[in-house]
Design a protein around this motif. Structure first.
Motif, PDB file in Angstrom:
ATOM      1  N   GLY A  27      24.248  20.496  57.172  1.00 31.02           N
ATOM      2  CA  GLY A  27      24.521  21.870  56.797  1.00 31.02           C
ATOM      3  C   GLY A  27      25.338  21.882  55.521  1.00 31.02           C
ATOM      4  N   GLY A  28      25.715  23.077  55.104  1.00 32.85           N
ATOM      5  CA  GLY A  28      26.484  23.232  53.874  1.00 32.85           C
ATOM      6  C   GLY A  28      27.837  23.856  54.145  1.00 32.85           C
ATOM      7  N   VAL A  29      28.828  23.444  53.374  1.00 30.46           N
ATOM      8  CA  VAL A  29      30.195  23.952  53.521  1.00 30.46           C
ATOM      9  C   VAL A  29      30.685  24.469  52.174  1.00 30.46           C
ATOM     10  CG1 VAL A  29      32.569  23.433  54.166  1.00 30.46           C
ATOM     11  CG2 VAL A  29      30.675  22.318  55.389  1.00 30.46           C
ATOM     12  N   LEU A  30      31.150  25.693  52.171  1.00 29.47           N
ATOM     13  CA  LEU A  30      31.756  26.305  50.992  1.00 29.47           C
ATOM     14  C   LEU A  30      33.269  26.237  51.173  1.00 29.47           C
ATOM     15  CD1 LEU A  30      31.148  27.840  48.350  1.00 29.47           C
ATOM     16  CD2 LEU A  30      31.106  29.954  49.697  1.00 29.47           C
ATOM     17  N   PRO A 108      28.706  36.273  46.567  1.00 24.27           N
ATOM     18  CA  PRO A 108      27.256  36.054  46.660  1.00 24.27           C
ATOM     19  C   PRO A 108      26.758  34.954  45.726  1.00 24.27           C
ATOM     20  CG  PRO A 108      27.734  38.397  46.651  1.00 24.27           C
ATOM     21  CD  PRO A 108      29.013  37.703  46.310  1.00 24.27           C
ATOM     22  N   ALA A 109      27.371  34.828  44.552  1.00 32.13           N
ATOM     23  CA  ALA A 109      26.960  33.776  43.621  1.00 32.13           C
ATOM     24  C   ALA A 109      27.297  32.400  44.175  1.00 32.13           C
ATOM     25  CB  ALA A 109      27.626  33.985  42.263  1.00 32.13           C
ATOM     26  N   TYR A 110      28.453  32.278  44.817  1.00 27.42           N
ATOM     27  CA  TYR A 110      28.835  30.990  45.397  1.00 27.42           C
ATOM     28  C   TYR A 110      27.902  30.607  46.549  1.00 27.42           C
ATOM     29  CZ  TYR A 110      33.278  31.964  42.944  1.00 27.42           C
ATOM     30  OH  TYR A 110      34.240  32.257  42.013  1.00 27.42           O
ATOM     31  N   VAL A 111      27.571  31.589  47.382  1.00 27.14           N
ATOM     32  CA  VAL A 111      26.688  31.307  48.516  1.00 27.14           C
ATOM     33  C   VAL A 111      25.294  30.955  48.026  1.00 27.14           C
ATOM     34  CG1 VAL A 111      25.639  32.283  50.590  1.00 27.14           C
ATOM     35  CG2 VAL A 111      28.047  32.754  50.072  1.00 27.14           C
ATOM     36  N   GLU A 112      24.810  31.670  47.038  1.00 30.65           N
ATOM     37  CA  GLU A 112      23.493  31.366  46.485  1.00 30.65           C
ATOM     38  C   GLU A 112      23.467  29.951  45.909  1.00 30.65           C
ATOM     39  OE1 GLU A 112      20.341  33.052  43.112  1.00 30.65           O
ATOM     40  OE2 GLU A 112      22.224  34.113  43.487  1.00 30.65           O
ATOM     41  N   ALA A 113      24.536  29.553  45.228  1.00 33.26           N
ATOM     42  CA  ALA A 113      24.600  28.207  44.669  1.00 33.26           C
ATOM     43  C   ALA A 113      24.574  27.160  45.774  1.00 33.26           C
ATOM     44  CB  ALA A 113      25.863  28.051  43.827  1.00 33.26           C
ATOM     45  N   LEU A 114      25.329  27.374  46.835  1.00 33.39           N
ATOM     46  CA  LEU A 114      25.322  26.430  47.950  1.00 33.39           C
ATOM     47  C   LEU A 114      23.931  26.312  48.546  1.00 33.39           C
ATOM     48  CD1 LEU A 114      26.880  24.614  49.959  1.00 33.39           C
ATOM     49  CD2 LEU A 114      27.405  26.694  51.269  1.00 33.39           C
ATOM     50  N   ARG A 115      23.247  27.438  48.659  1.00 37.53           N
ATOM     51  CA  ARG A 115      21.920  27.448  49.254  1.00 37.53           C
ATOM     52  C   ARG A 115      20.881  26.700  48.398  1.00 37.53           C
ATOM     53  NH1 ARG A 115      21.136  27.234  54.258  1.00 37.53           N
ATOM     54  NH2 ARG A 115      21.589  29.072  55.516  1.00 37.53           N
ATOM     55  N   THR A 116      21.137  26.547  47.109  1.00 40.88           N
ATOM     56  CA  THR A 116      20.189  25.806  46.278  1.00 40.88           C
ATOM     57  C   THR A 116      20.221  24.314  46.598  1.00 40.88           C
ATOM     58  OG1 THR A 116      21.741  25.425  44.455  1.00 40.88           O
ATOM     59  CG2 THR A 116      20.433  27.460  44.396  1.00 40.88           C
ATOM     60  N   TYR A 117      21.284  23.861  47.252  1.00 40.87           N
ATOM     61  CA  TYR A 117      21.431  22.434  47.551  1.00 40.87           C
ATOM     62  C   TYR A 117      21.149  22.078  48.999  1.00 40.87           C
ATOM     63  CZ  TYR A 117      23.790  21.964  43.032  1.00 40.87           C
ATOM     64  OH  TYR A 117      24.082  21.959  41.698  1.00 40.87           O
ATOM     65  N   VAL A 118      21.149  23.053  49.894  1.00 40.49           N
ATOM     66  CA  VAL A 118      21.097  22.710  51.314  1.00 40.49           C
ATOM     67  C   VAL A 118      20.397  23.805  52.101  1.00 40.49           C
ATOM     68  CG1 VAL A 118      23.337  23.770  51.854  1.00 40.49           C
ATOM     69  CG2 VAL A 118      22.517  21.862  53.236  1.00 40.49           C
ATOM     70  N   THR A 119      19.695  23.379  53.150  1.00 39.46           N
ATOM     71  CA  THR A 119      19.177  24.312  54.138  1.00 39.46           C
ATOM     72  C   THR A 119      19.987  24.115  55.420  1.00 39.46           C
ATOM     73  OG1 THR A 119      17.540  22.693  54.859  1.00 39.46           O
ATOM     74  CG2 THR A 119      16.862  24.256  53.151  1.00 39.46           C
ATOM     75  N   GLY A 120      19.715  24.948  56.402  1.00 33.51           N
ATOM     76  CA  GLY A 120      20.441  24.790  57.654  1.00 33.51           C
ATOM     77  C   GLY A 120      21.682  25.645  57.700  1.00 33.51           C
ATOM     78  N   PRO A 142      27.341  37.676  57.495  1.00 30.43           N
ATOM     79  CA  PRO A 142      27.598  37.406  58.913  1.00 30.43           C
ATOM     80  C   PRO A 142      26.480  36.650  59.619  1.00 30.43           C
ATOM     81  CG  PRO A 142      27.021  39.710  58.589  1.00 30.43           C
ATOM     82  CD  PRO A 142      27.229  39.127  57.222  1.00 30.43           C
ATOM     83  N   GLU A 143      25.271  36.711  59.096  1.00 32.57           N
ATOM     84  CA  GLU A 143      24.147  36.032  59.734  1.00 32.57           C
ATOM     85  C   GLU A 143      24.041  34.574  59.294  1.00 32.57           C
ATOM     86  OE1 GLU A 143      22.435  37.447  62.104  1.00 32.57           O
ATOM     87  OE2 GLU A 143      23.536  39.323  61.827  1.00 32.57           O
ATOM     88  N   GLU A 144      24.730  34.207  58.232  1.00 30.43           N
ATOM     89  CA  GLU A 144      24.569  32.869  57.664  1.00 30.43           C
ATOM     90  C   GLU A 144      25.669  31.897  58.077  1.00 30.43           C
ATOM     91  OE1 GLU A 144      22.396  31.736  54.737  1.00 30.43           O
ATOM     92  OE2 GLU A 144      22.260  33.554  53.519  1.00 30.43           O
ATOM     93  N   PHE A 145      26.892  32.388  58.241  1.00 28.79           N
ATOM     94  CA  PHE A 145      28.020  31.476  58.444  1.00 28.79           C
ATOM     95  C   PHE A 145      28.354  31.346  59.925  1.00 28.79           C
ATOM     96  CE2 PHE A 145      28.181  32.104  53.993  1.00 28.79           C
ATOM     97  CZ  PHE A 145      28.705  30.923  53.497  1.00 28.79           C
ATOM     98  N   VAL A 146      28.361  30.099  60.375  1.00 29.77           N
ATOM     99  CA  VAL A 146      28.568  29.831  61.797  1.00 29.77           C
ATOM    100  C   VAL A 146      29.981  29.359  62.101  1.00 29.77           C
ATOM    101  CG1 VAL A 146      26.130  29.288  62.133  1.00 29.77           C
ATOM    102  CG2 VAL A 146      27.735  27.430  61.615  1.00 29.77           C
ATOM    103  N   ALA A 147      30.757  29.021  61.080  1.00 32.97           N
ATOM    104  CA  ALA A 147      32.127  28.547  61.308  1.00 32.97           C
ATOM    105  C   ALA A 147      32.991  28.888  60.106  1.00 32.97           C
ATOM    106  CB  ALA A 147      32.142  27.040  61.557  1.00 32.97           C
ATOM    107  N   VAL A 148      34.248  29.238  60.380  1.00 25.86           N
ATOM    108  CA  VAL A 148      35.214  29.610  59.347  1.00 25.86           C
ATOM    109  C   VAL A 148      36.548  28.951  59.669  1.00 25.86           C
ATOM    110  CG1 VAL A 148      36.461  31.500  58.224  1.00 25.86           C
ATOM    111  CG2 VAL A 148      34.097  31.849  59.000  1.00 25.86           C
ATOM    112  N   GLY A 149      37.143  28.319  58.669  1.00 25.14           N
ATOM    113  CA  GLY A 149      38.467  27.728  58.846  1.00 25.14           C
ATOM    114  C   GLY A 149      39.438  28.248  57.805  1.00 25.14           C
ATOM    115  N   GLY A 150      40.692  28.418  58.204  1.00 25.72           N
ATOM    116  CA  GLY A 150      41.736  28.830  57.279  1.00 25.72           C
ATOM    117  C   GLY A 150      43.009  28.049  57.552  1.00 25.72           C
TER     118      GLY A 150
END
Length: 246
Positions: A27-30, A108-120, A142-150
């Protein structure tokens, strides 16, 4: 190994770090930086997350203020006086300049960039101010991110109607927060309010104050570093991602 890439946003070009796992990513992590910015310490941390099997992207969220090289600290921030001076000399102004309106453009630009490198599946976490950005990212997608850490996040709960904690409702991610102890930017009352928002949203969550851990406890290149809190954060973050992105 961490590469440096560029992310195009409507307001300009943001440099970013990219770390790849040795095999096909699960998967991908931002990852959202703290107020000190992208630097060797952040690169080390990204490499560790990539070693768990994820592709990781961390943008320079202060791209409007300067490049990674231009904004990098020139003093040794392990000296408390140097750390204080760095924050007084522009860092906090950059934090305040990262408004909700600007984040609506950037995320949205950051998420789009992450998506260019990874699926899942996708996950996100952040440090200090970056924790707020991670929460807003899950709220925006909300439909794309399955985990959030702070971790040692500040300002997650405010009186502003657009406070980050209001973004949790309607999301499906599992949340993990490891708060700093005696943190003026995230008081025990704020932590309790965040817990209520998580409960009201019906999401799986962990919402803890790490004992004796100062604000910035994960950052080994500053005077705020605490080994115990740092290792706990890595262990719990790895477990969170293993649960949600297996």
């Amino acid at each position: 190994m961490v590469d440096q890439i560029e992310i195009q946003t409507p307001d300009g070009t943001a440099e970013a770090y990219l770390a790849r796992p040795e095999s096909e990513p699960k998967g991908g992590v931002l990852v959202y930086m703290d107020a000190i910015g992208l630097r060797p310490r952040l690169a080390e941390m990204l490499e560790r997350v990539a070693s768990w099997g994820y592709l990781v992207v961390a943008p320079n969220t202060f791209y409007r203020d300067g490049s990674v090289a231009e904004l990098a600290p020139t003093a040794d921030l392990r000296d408390p006086a140097a750390r204080d001076a760095y924050f007084a000399d522009g860092a906090m102004a950059r934090v305040r300049g990262l408004t909700v309106a600007r984040l609506e453009v950037d995320i949205p630009a950051y998420v789009e960039a992450l998506r260019t490198y990874v699926t899942g599946p996708l996950a996100t976490h952040g440090y200090c101010m970056g924790a707020r950005l991670a929460v807003r990212t899950a709220g925006r997608f909300p439909e794309e991110f399955v985990a959030v850490g702070g971790f040692h996040g500040g300002g997650l709960v405010t009186s502003d109607p657009a406070s980050p904690h209001t973004c949790i409702a309607g999301t499906k991610a599992e949340y993990y927060f490891g708060h700093a102890d005696h943190d003026r930017s995230m008081t025990p009352e704020n932590v309790a309010d965040l817990g209520r928002a998580l409960e009201d949203a019906g999401v799986t969550h962990t919402n803890l104050i790490y004992p004796d851990a100062p604000h910035g406890y994960t950052m080994a290149d500053t005077s705020s570093y605490q080994e115990q809190g740092t290792q706990r954060h890595f262990a719990d973050l790895e477990a969170l991602y293993a649960r949600r992105m297996a």
